[in-house]
Design an enzyme around this catalytic site. Sequence first.
Site, PDB file in Angstrom:
ATOM      1  N   CYS A 107       0.865  -1.183   0.000  1.00  0.00           N
ATOM      2  CA  CYS A 107       0.000   0.000   0.000  1.00  0.00           C
ATOM      3  C   CYS A 107       0.900   1.231   0.000  1.00  0.00           C
ATOM      4  CB  CYS A 107      -0.886  -0.029   1.248  1.00  0.00           C
ATOM      5  SG  CYS A 107      -1.835   1.476   1.491  1.00  0.00           S
ATOM      6  N   GLU A 142       6.444  -0.257 -12.887  1.00  0.00           N
ATOM      7  CA  GLU A 142       5.049  -0.078 -13.327  1.00  0.00           C
ATOM      8  C   GLU A 142       4.078   0.213 -12.196  1.00  0.00           C
ATOM      9  OE1 GLU A 142       3.669  -3.255 -15.778  1.00  0.00           O
ATOM     10  OE2 GLU A 142       4.739  -2.539 -17.517  1.00  0.00           O
ATOM     11  N   GLU A 322      10.238  -1.650 -22.069  1.00  0.00           N
ATOM     12  CA  GLU A 322       9.938  -3.064 -22.335  1.00  0.00           C
ATOM     13  C   GLU A 322       9.225  -3.137 -23.678  1.00  0.00           C
ATOM     14  OE1 GLU A 322       7.797  -4.879 -19.099  1.00  0.00           O
ATOM     15  OE2 GLU A 322       9.090  -3.977 -17.580  1.00  0.00           O
ATOM     16  N   TRP A 330      -0.166 -12.639 -20.697  1.00  0.00           N
ATOM     17  CA  TRP A 330      -1.164 -12.063 -19.794  1.00  0.00           C
ATOM     18  C   TRP A 330      -2.426 -11.548 -20.461  1.00  0.00           C
ATOM     19  CZ3 TRP A 330      -1.557  -7.216 -21.656  1.00  0.00           C
ATOM     20  CH2 TRP A 330      -0.419  -6.625 -22.212  1.00  0.00           C
ATOM     21  N   GLN A 371       6.252 -18.020 -17.541  1.00  0.00           N
ATOM     22  CA  GLN A 371       6.946 -19.023 -18.371  1.00  0.00           C
ATOM     23  C   GLN A 371       6.399 -19.091 -19.783  1.00  0.00           C
ATOM     24  OE1 GLN A 371       5.569 -23.250 -17.225  1.00  0.00           O
ATOM     25  NE2 GLN A 371       5.535 -22.116 -15.332  1.00  0.00           N
ATOM     26  N   MET A 372       5.149 -18.595 -20.001  1.00  0.00           N
ATOM     27  CA  MET A 372       4.593 -18.605 -21.360  1.00  0.00           C
ATOM     28  C   MET A 372       4.910 -17.303 -22.112  1.00  0.00           C
ATOM     29  SD  MET A 372       3.234 -21.546 -21.408  1.00  0.00           S
ATOM     30  CE  MET A 372       2.188 -21.590 -22.856  1.00  0.00           C
ATOM     31  N   HIS A 373       5.693 -16.426 -21.507  1.00  0.00           N
ATOM     32  CA  HIS A 373       6.038 -15.132 -22.118  1.00  0.00           C
ATOM     33  C   HIS A 373       7.367 -15.290 -22.835  1.00  0.00           C
ATOM     34  CE1 HIS A 373       7.050 -10.914 -22.499  1.00  0.00           C
ATOM     35  NE2 HIS A 373       5.957 -10.540 -21.862  1.00  0.00           N
TER      36      HIS A 373
HETATM   37  C1  GAL Z   1       5.182  -5.732 -17.649  1.00  0.00           C
HETATM   38  C2  GAL Z   1       6.080  -5.853 -16.425  1.00  0.00           C
HETATM   39  C3  GAL Z   1       7.154  -6.914 -16.596  1.00  0.00           C
HETATM   40  C4  GAL Z   1       6.545  -8.156 -17.162  1.00  0.00           C
HETATM   41  C5  GAL Z   1       5.880  -7.830 -18.461  1.00  0.00           C
HETATM   42  C6  GAL Z   1       5.303  -9.031 -19.156  1.00  0.00           C
HETATM   43  O1  GAL Z   1       3.953  -5.210 -17.303  1.00  0.00           O
HETATM   44  O2  GAL Z   1       6.705  -4.629 -16.141  1.00  0.00           O
HETATM   45  O3  GAL Z   1       7.745  -7.173 -15.358  1.00  0.00           O
HETATM   46  O4  GAL Z   1       5.645  -8.691 -16.261  1.00  0.00           O
HETATM   47  O5  GAL Z   1       4.845  -6.935 -18.230  1.00  0.00           O
HETATM   48  O6  GAL Z   1       4.715  -8.669 -20.376  1.00  0.00           O
END
Ligand code: GAL
Length: 697
Positions: A107, A142, A322, A330, A371-373
Amino acid sequence: MQLGVCYYPEHWPREWWADDARRMREMGITWVRIAEFAWSRIEPSPGVFDWSWLDEAVETLHAQGLKVVMCTPTATPPKWLVDRMPDMLAVDANGHPRGYGSRRHYCFSHAGYRAESRRISRAVAERYGRHPAVAAWQTDNEYGCHDTVLSYSDAAKAGFRRWLAERHGSVQALNEAWGNVFWSMEVRSFDEVDAPVGTVTEAHPAHRLDWRRYASSEVRAFNREQCEILREHSPGRPVSHNYMGFFTEFDHHEVAADLDIATWDSYPLGFTQNFFLRADEKAALARTGHPDIPAFHHDLYRGMCASVRPGAPAHGRWWVMEQQPGPVNWASWNPAPHNGMVRLWTWQALAHGAEVVSYFRWRQAPWAQEQMHTGLHRPDRSVDQGGLEASAVGEELRRLGDRLAELSAPGIVNRVALVFDYASVWMAQIQPQGADYNPVELHFRVYAALRGLGLDVDIVAPHADMSGYRLIVLPVQLHVDAALAASLEQAAHAGAQVVLGPRTGSKTDRLSIPEGLAPGPLRHAVGVSVQRVASLPPGLAATLLPTADLAGGWTSTDVQRWREDLAVDADVTVEAVFGDDGRPALTRKPCGAGALRYVAGWLDEPGWRATLQRAAEAAGLTAESLHEGLRISRIGALTLACNFSDATLHWQPSAPDTEPASCLPLIGGATLAPRGIALWHTPTAPSPSGADTAAQA
Ligand code: GAL
């Protein structure tokens, strides 16, 4: 313009590190971001630090000449800390703690966690602040990811009461500001104010707005504390934070005021699936992403760290921290990008002015949540498609060498501004008045219409200097204060066309209806008064009919989701009316050399395009209808054409004072294969966006 990568040395055997670093350099990578989730390895037990592995990782990267972005690890507090201080967890709207076991489990308002955040930030900053490899910092990771800004903890409630006392001065002032006489909501002391949740029906909108302002200010305070520590122990190194696309839980402009570099995390396919696009768009764009999603954020974050200087463009330092390298894990669906997209996204960012594009991540993790990323490499260390494309860009950058910096040096000179105001977004989210009135989508649709017209856009805060812009568009400016009204009128006087979306100026800063009705302080400059608003359920659209004044170029247009009844002053030109009742829908009132235009509804895509094209032309800008898969970006003497579509397209710059033969295609040419890019050198001084090109889709 450089490349970077996100790297997790703590995930891999030490014997791999030197080889990883060598291959990063060979790939053309300059920057490596590390350690944002490494608290449990840095401090395995309370007060017991293990720096050996991180020292070695930094030295290994340094030995290859790589520059490190070191992070504070506060997004992942370790288990021992949560056990010591269980009330540091954020609390959801139902009163449940958001528990340990993933990340961002804290928090912002918890004083104990704030002290821990300072303590660990100081420890990392003291250790690496002056290390020659550490060339930049990132705070946390983030803010707002996984809906973590709003917490209904006791700490947040107590902080909110203090914040209210400071903002409103007295409880009487608070009662009056919110209009608490309604439904007997008057309070006798700040202690009687609770969090705006758990009420029988909706909680008071002004209460909710102040709660969001407070929560946003807590993010800013949390971040600022880290920035101060990093600056103290690492003088001269820039401090950044990585924002996430389409997040609006806190005011990104305010947080950026304490940063040197705004970075953002670009996942075009994930955003295409998870946000507001229609099902047909999600399917058609599944493997390229919507072309304007990355661009929208590039142009937004370019405006973040800008200092407001009269006459200067609203540009600050920004990176992509990124960059999506392949399928992610996700989104609702996680398709694979078409081959060529990773390269195209990288070039697109560079052409919007990114200093660095950094890929997430060097290597796919074989275990745990992600792991799927994909990464640039597979878990077995073999190079994946993203890695091949990053290498290709590295090679292209090498080939262009210093030329690239020289040719892009004058930077971006845009004449179109789109205003993005977080407080207005919150107001519309709190009080949408129609289930599909999504203020972020409206900004995006308007932006996409501008980009489809071949225009380059700065996305700016309402307090930005507007004087350099010829076309200024405010799609969702629910609150207009006196300063913004004055700066818009001044810009119009000097020749700008100002386009105001529906609901402009419809709220005070307390989320109530202004005296004199909408558009509030712009009432006289715009020459309209909003008499009634209505939201439109799906299927209840109204046709827009152009008046005689709006000659040619008008395609059939509907207003959906939202419409307004305007009373219009005598000196206002009505450019279009609603087909059913003939009431004004698009208006224009001259103001000095320019004009203020009002749009009394949520236009469909052809409607926004036609309206903005007309305004752009009145502003002296050349707008062209680009193929939906083609986007053009200009930086200095360079122009980049990107083909997101499956079709082969043809395009080349045609500056009036430039012979086509003198255009030098550095990469690509006039024929753009699917996913192809072409980088052009146009040896003329940078000119206003849209003024020097013709598009042949
Ligand atoms: C972002 C995050 C990363 C990773 C990534 C996966 O939101 O900063 O740590 O989780 O997504 O796409």
